[in-house]
Design an enzyme around this catalytic site. Sequence first.
Site, PDB file in Angstrom:
ATOM      1  N   HIS A  75       0.587  -1.358   0.045  1.00 20.81           N
ATOM      2  CA  HIS A  75      -0.097  -0.006  -0.077  1.00 20.81           C
ATOM      3  C   HIS A  75       0.762   1.397  -0.105  1.00 20.81           C
ATOM      4  O   HIS A  75       1.539   1.539   1.020  1.00 20.81           O
ATOM      5  CB  HIS A  75      -1.010  -0.048   1.236  1.00 20.81           C
ATOM      6  CG  HIS A  75      -1.988  -1.071   0.854  1.00 20.81           C
ATOM      7  ND1 HIS A  75      -3.376  -0.593   1.014  1.00 20.81           N
ATOM      8  CD2 HIS A  75      -2.190  -2.206   0.796  1.00 20.81           C
ATOM      9  CE1 HIS A  75      -4.312  -1.511   0.721  1.00 20.81           C
ATOM     10  NE2 HIS A  75      -3.366  -2.684   0.334  1.00 20.81           N
ATOM     11  N   TYR A 204      -9.252   5.109   7.555  1.00 22.09           N
ATOM     12  CA  TYR A 204      -9.728   5.653   8.953  1.00 22.09           C
ATOM     13  C   TYR A 204     -10.719   6.580   8.982  1.00 22.09           C
ATOM     14  O   TYR A 204     -10.585   7.686   8.148  1.00 22.09           O
ATOM     15  CB  TYR A 204      -8.506   6.007   9.506  1.00 22.09           C
ATOM     16  CG  TYR A 204      -7.203   5.034   9.692  1.00 22.09           C
ATOM     17  CD1 TYR A 204      -6.669   4.551   8.831  1.00 22.09           C
ATOM     18  CD2 TYR A 204      -7.252   4.432  11.014  1.00 22.09           C
ATOM     19  CE1 TYR A 204      -5.490   3.680   9.034  1.00 22.09           C
ATOM     20  CE2 TYR A 204      -6.029   3.564  11.233  1.00 22.09           C
ATOM     21  CZ  TYR A 204      -5.474   3.160  10.096  1.00 22.09           C
ATOM     22  OH  TYR A 204      -4.461   1.940  10.421  1.00 22.09           O
ATOM     23  N   PRO A 296      -4.940   0.281  18.860  1.00 15.85           N
ATOM     24  CA  PRO A 296      -4.634  -0.131  17.386  1.00 15.85           C
ATOM     25  C   PRO A 296      -4.536   0.870  16.273  1.00 15.85           C
ATOM     26  O   PRO A 296      -4.103   0.763  15.193  1.00 15.85           O
ATOM     27  CB  PRO A 296      -5.729  -1.288  17.368  1.00 15.85           C
ATOM     28  CG  PRO A 296      -6.744  -1.117  18.080  1.00 15.85           C
ATOM     29  CD  PRO A 296      -5.936  -0.526  19.270  1.00 15.85           C
ATOM     30  N   LYS A 300       0.531  -0.088  15.384  1.00 17.32           N
ATOM     31  CA  LYS A 300       1.995  -0.162  15.745  1.00 17.32           C
ATOM     32  C   LYS A 300       2.075  -1.464  16.549  1.00 17.32           C
ATOM     33  O   LYS A 300       3.380  -1.460  16.905  1.00 17.32           O
ATOM     34  CB  LYS A 300       2.235   1.352  16.336  1.00 17.32           C
ATOM     35  CG  LYS A 300       2.228   2.381  15.630  1.00 17.32           C
ATOM     36  CD  LYS A 300       3.766   2.339  14.754  1.00 17.32           C
ATOM     37  CE  LYS A 300       3.687   3.183  13.411  1.00 17.32           C
ATOM     38  NZ  LYS A 300       3.094   2.929  12.424  1.00 17.32           N
ATOM     39  N   TYR A 387       3.440   6.799  10.068  1.00 11.89           N
ATOM     40  CA  TYR A 387       2.459   5.557   9.794  1.00 11.89           C
ATOM     41  C   TYR A 387       3.203   4.481   8.885  1.00 11.89           C
ATOM     42  O   TYR A 387       3.283   3.354   9.353  1.00 11.89           O
ATOM     43  CB  TYR A 387       1.370   5.957   8.717  1.00 11.89           C
ATOM     44  CG  TYR A 387       0.262   4.815   8.717  1.00 11.89           C
ATOM     45  CD1 TYR A 387      -0.633   4.518   9.840  1.00 11.89           C
ATOM     46  CD2 TYR A 387       0.328   3.870   7.633  1.00 11.89           C
ATOM     47  CE1 TYR A 387      -1.422   3.590   9.586  1.00 11.89           C
ATOM     48  CE2 TYR A 387      -0.593   2.998   7.721  1.00 11.89           C
ATOM     49  CZ  TYR A 387      -1.767   2.696   8.396  1.00 11.89           C
ATOM     50  OH  TYR A 387      -2.547   1.853   8.435  1.00 11.89           O
TER      51      TYR A 387
HETATM   52  P1  RFL Z   1       0.916 -11.814  21.719  1.00 11.38           P
HETATM   53  O1  RFL Z   1       0.545 -11.999  20.324  1.00 11.38           O
HETATM   54  O2  RFL Z   1      -0.201 -11.353  22.855  1.00 11.38           O
HETATM   55  O3  RFL Z   1       1.495 -13.391  22.013  1.00 11.38           O
HETATM   56  C1  RFL Z   1       1.888 -13.682  23.629  1.00 11.38           C
HETATM   57  C2  RFL Z   1       1.766 -15.183  23.594  1.00 11.38           C
HETATM   58  O4  RFL Z   1       2.115 -15.578  24.980  1.00 11.38           O
HETATM   59  C3  RFL Z   1       1.333 -16.609  25.092  1.00 11.38           C
HETATM   60  N1  RFL Z   1       1.298 -16.468  26.689  1.00 11.38           N
HETATM   61  C4  RFL Z   1       1.978 -17.350  27.532  1.00 11.38           C
HETATM   62  N2  RFL Z   1       2.822 -18.475  27.302  1.00 11.38           N
HETATM   63  C5  RFL Z   1       3.303 -19.513  28.099  1.00 11.38           C
HETATM   64  N3  RFL Z   1       3.058 -19.074  29.430  1.00 11.38           N
HETATM   65  C6  RFL Z   1       2.221 -17.958  29.899  1.00 11.38           C
HETATM   66  N4  RFL Z   1       2.039 -17.891  31.374  1.00 11.38           N
HETATM   67  C7  RFL Z   1       1.846 -17.297  29.086  1.00 11.38           C
HETATM   68  N5  RFL Z   1       0.930 -16.023  28.874  1.00 11.38           N
HETATM   69  C8  RFL Z   1       0.681 -15.635  27.610  1.00 11.38           C
HETATM   70  C9  RFL Z   1       0.043 -16.284  24.570  1.00 11.38           C
HETATM   71  O5  RFL Z   1      -0.873 -17.191  24.590  1.00 11.38           O
HETATM   72  C10 RFL Z   1       0.492 -15.883  23.383  1.00 11.38           C
HETATM   73  O6  RFL Z   1       0.368 -16.620  22.245  1.00 11.38           O
HETATM   74  O7  RFL Z   1       1.989 -10.791  22.072  1.00 11.38           O
HETATM   75  P2  RFL Z   1       3.275 -10.544  20.869  1.00 11.38           P
HETATM   76  O8  RFL Z   1       3.880 -11.876  20.146  1.00 11.38           O
HETATM   77  O9  RFL Z   1       4.231  -9.764  21.520  1.00 11.38           O
HETATM   78  O10 RFL Z   1       2.523  -9.751  19.612  1.00 11.38           O
HETATM   79  C11 RFL Z   1       2.077  -8.778  19.938  1.00 11.38           C
HETATM   80  C12 RFL Z   1       1.014  -8.547  18.706  1.00 11.38           C
HETATM   81  O11 RFL Z   1      -0.193  -9.560  18.993  1.00 11.38           O
HETATM   82  C13 RFL Z   1       0.084  -7.044  18.857  1.00 11.38           C
HETATM   83  O12 RFL Z   1       0.840  -6.131  19.424  1.00 11.38           O
HETATM   84  C14 RFL Z   1      -0.771  -6.607  17.873  1.00 11.38           C
HETATM   85  O13 RFL Z   1      -1.713  -7.720  17.463  1.00 11.38           O
HETATM   86  C15 RFL Z   1      -1.467  -5.258  17.920  1.00 11.38           C
HETATM   87  N6  RFL Z   1      -2.229  -5.007  16.963  1.00 11.38           N
HETATM   88  C16 RFL Z   1      -1.773  -4.254  15.547  1.00 11.38           C
HETATM   89  N7  RFL Z   1      -0.502  -4.337  15.453  1.00 11.38           N
HETATM   90  C17 RFL Z   1       0.101  -3.887  14.460  1.00 11.38           C
HETATM   91  O14 RFL Z   1       1.229  -3.482  14.303  1.00 11.38           O
HETATM   92  N8  RFL Z   1      -0.737  -3.218  13.350  1.00 11.38           N
HETATM   93  C18 RFL Z   1      -2.108  -3.652  13.346  1.00 11.38           C
HETATM   94  O15 RFL Z   1      -2.755  -3.372  12.443  1.00 11.38           O
HETATM   95  C19 RFL Z   1      -2.599  -4.218  14.599  1.00 11.38           C
HETATM   96  N9  RFL Z   1      -4.119  -4.315  14.737  1.00 11.38           N
HETATM   97  C20 RFL Z   1      -3.881  -5.225  16.848  1.00 11.38           C
HETATM   98  C21 RFL Z   1      -4.724  -4.728  16.002  1.00 11.38           C
HETATM   99  C22 RFL Z   1      -4.341  -5.925  18.204  1.00 11.38           C
HETATM  100  C23 RFL Z   1      -5.662  -5.959  18.045  1.00 11.38           C
HETATM  101  N10 RFL Z   1      -6.276  -6.542  19.421  1.00 11.38           N
HETATM  102  C24 RFL Z   1      -7.129  -7.489  19.320  1.00 11.38           C
HETATM  103  C25 RFL Z   1      -5.567  -6.337  20.521  1.00 11.38           C
HETATM  104  C26 RFL Z   1      -6.001  -5.189  15.829  1.00 11.38           C
HETATM  105  C27 RFL Z   1      -6.554  -5.506  17.017  1.00 11.38           C
HETATM  106  C28 RFL Z   1      -8.071  -5.692  17.210  1.00 11.38           C
HETATM  107  C1  PHB Z   2      -6.430  -4.817  10.771  1.00  7.75           C
HETATM  108  O1  PHB Z   2      -6.409  -4.825   9.643  1.00  7.75           O
HETATM  109  O2  PHB Z   2      -6.828  -5.321  11.626  1.00  7.75           O
HETATM  110  C2  PHB Z   2      -5.797  -3.232  11.329  1.00  7.75           C
HETATM  111  C3  PHB Z   2      -5.415  -2.317  10.486  1.00  7.75           C
HETATM  112  C4  PHB Z   2      -5.114  -0.857  10.635  1.00  7.75           C
HETATM  113  C5  PHB Z   2      -4.948  -0.807  12.054  1.00  7.75           C
HETATM  114  C6  PHB Z   2      -5.419  -1.586  13.016  1.00  7.75           C
HETATM  115  C7  PHB Z   2      -5.926  -2.754  12.542  1.00  7.75           C
HETATM  116  O3  PHB Z   2      -4.630   0.481  12.470  1.00  7.75           O
END
Ligand code: RFL
Ligand code: PHB
Length: 396
Positions: A75, A204, A296, A300, A387
């Site tokens: 993108h 957005y 989110p 980031k 971004y």
């Molecule tokens: P995770 O993905 O939470 O993984 C942690 C893992 O540790 C396990 N765990 C354990 N394992 C052993 N013993 C324990 N006691 C444990 N406790 C926990 C868990 O089961 C899990 O498998 O952390 P990690 O790897 O640091 O990754 C971080 C990302 O997942 C997170 O920052 C992103 O998803 C945030 N996020 C976004 N980030 C972006 O850069 N771009 C995006 O577009 C974006 N969109 C989002 C998002 C997060 C969202 N939610 C649901 C919070 C959109 C959403 C809706």
């Molecule tokens: C997503 O596709 O899940 C998504 C994209 C951009 C964001 C957050 C989530 O800022």
Amino acid sequence: MIRQKTQVAIIGAGPSGLLLGQLLHKQGIDNVVLERVSAEYVLGRIRAGVVEQGFSDLMEEAGVADRMKAEGEIHHAVEIASYGEVHSIDLSGLTDGKVVTVYGQTEITHDLMNARDASGQKTVYETIDVQPQDIKTDNPFVTYSVDGQLYSLECDYIAGCDGFHGICRPSIPDGVLKEYEKIYPFGWLGLLSDTPPVNFELIYIKHERGFALCSKRSETRSRYYLEVPVDEKVENWSDDRFWEELKRRLPAESAERLVTGPALEKSIAPLRSFVAEPMQYGKMFLVGDAVHIVPPTGAKGLNLAASDVSTLYRILTKVYKENRIDLIPKYSEICLRRVWHGVRFSWWMTSMLHSFDESEIEGRIRSSELSFFLKEEAGRRVLAQQYVGLPYEDVE
Ligand code: RFL
Ligand code: PHB
């Protein structure tokens, strides 16, 4: 008790843990990943979709970028709609050619799991009572059980990649970490569907009914989000109600194009900014969501996790290959500089685009701020630069 040994014990098989494991493995550094839930459960969590250039380069360095390059969507722009008026932010034009890749976190995790299987490095899923032990000594270890059997994993270092609700951060004694936290008065209700996305670029949307986001996973799979009150329940949202509300918030030309369909997944995520400092204690490093959370809105969270992984893997490589143990205390300060920029950007995007319970004058000031960043090139440049992601800092 069964005793095992590795160089780096990684707790958590999310993107942070798996990417770190793969990069260390490529440098010949042995590691074991311990995960609380099953691989299927990890893959079932629908989260991020936007990958910065720095992260895709790191995936390439880890040798796991082939599918992302083939199937991810590049993108060059992102759209922001303010009260119905759509503005396109020319990301590459404003940043000397930088882009973002739209590729789901689920796919990234999948690719990393496949690479890990092929590498022969050990991953233990469905562990119980994982506990880092003796972190402050020269002989740290991690205890855990599987199927009633207790294990002790001796290691040189522990990487706490276990997310916000993990065990690593709480294992650090009280008084060591300084925690900063802000909870927002709203959450995001997300819906995933096999319908063609309403727009090629992400949109957005700032709207008087609340924020909305149009994102995607492919040309046939859409991901949409709606701002909802923090205490909202997902059960209150039938698919029809979701689509009707989204249509109300979309700019007119998008509303006409919207294709609806059954939800494959629907969930509510609370919005929070959180940082714990420092990111290291003794032989344990905290990585990604285990130590910082951002709302989110700036896309980031995953990208900050990746830059932590990059820093830690470079430091550990120099520790093992060049005995540079002097770099260990640098991990936290290097990461935190970039983390705070991400925290600020995510807070700022959230503040500009969501609806707050605020006085009229505050509302007008917020709208005027958004108008500057959308209409003035200087404003758009600042937005675009962050971004696409600030550069990773080198480890000397
Ligand atoms: P995770 O993905 O939470 O993984 C942690 C893992 O540790 C396990 N765990 C354990 N394992 C052993 N013993 C324990 N006691 C444990 N406790 C926990 C868990 O089961 C899990 O498998 O952390 P990690 O790897 O640091 O990754 C971080 C990302 O997942 C997170 O920052 C992103 O998803 C945030 N996020 C976004 N980030 C972006 O850069 N771009 C995006 O577009 C974006 N969109 C989002 C998002 C997060 C969202 N939610 C649901 C919070 C959109 C959403 C809706
Ligand atoms: C997503 O596709 O899940 C998504 C994209 C951009 C964001 C957050 C989530 O800022």
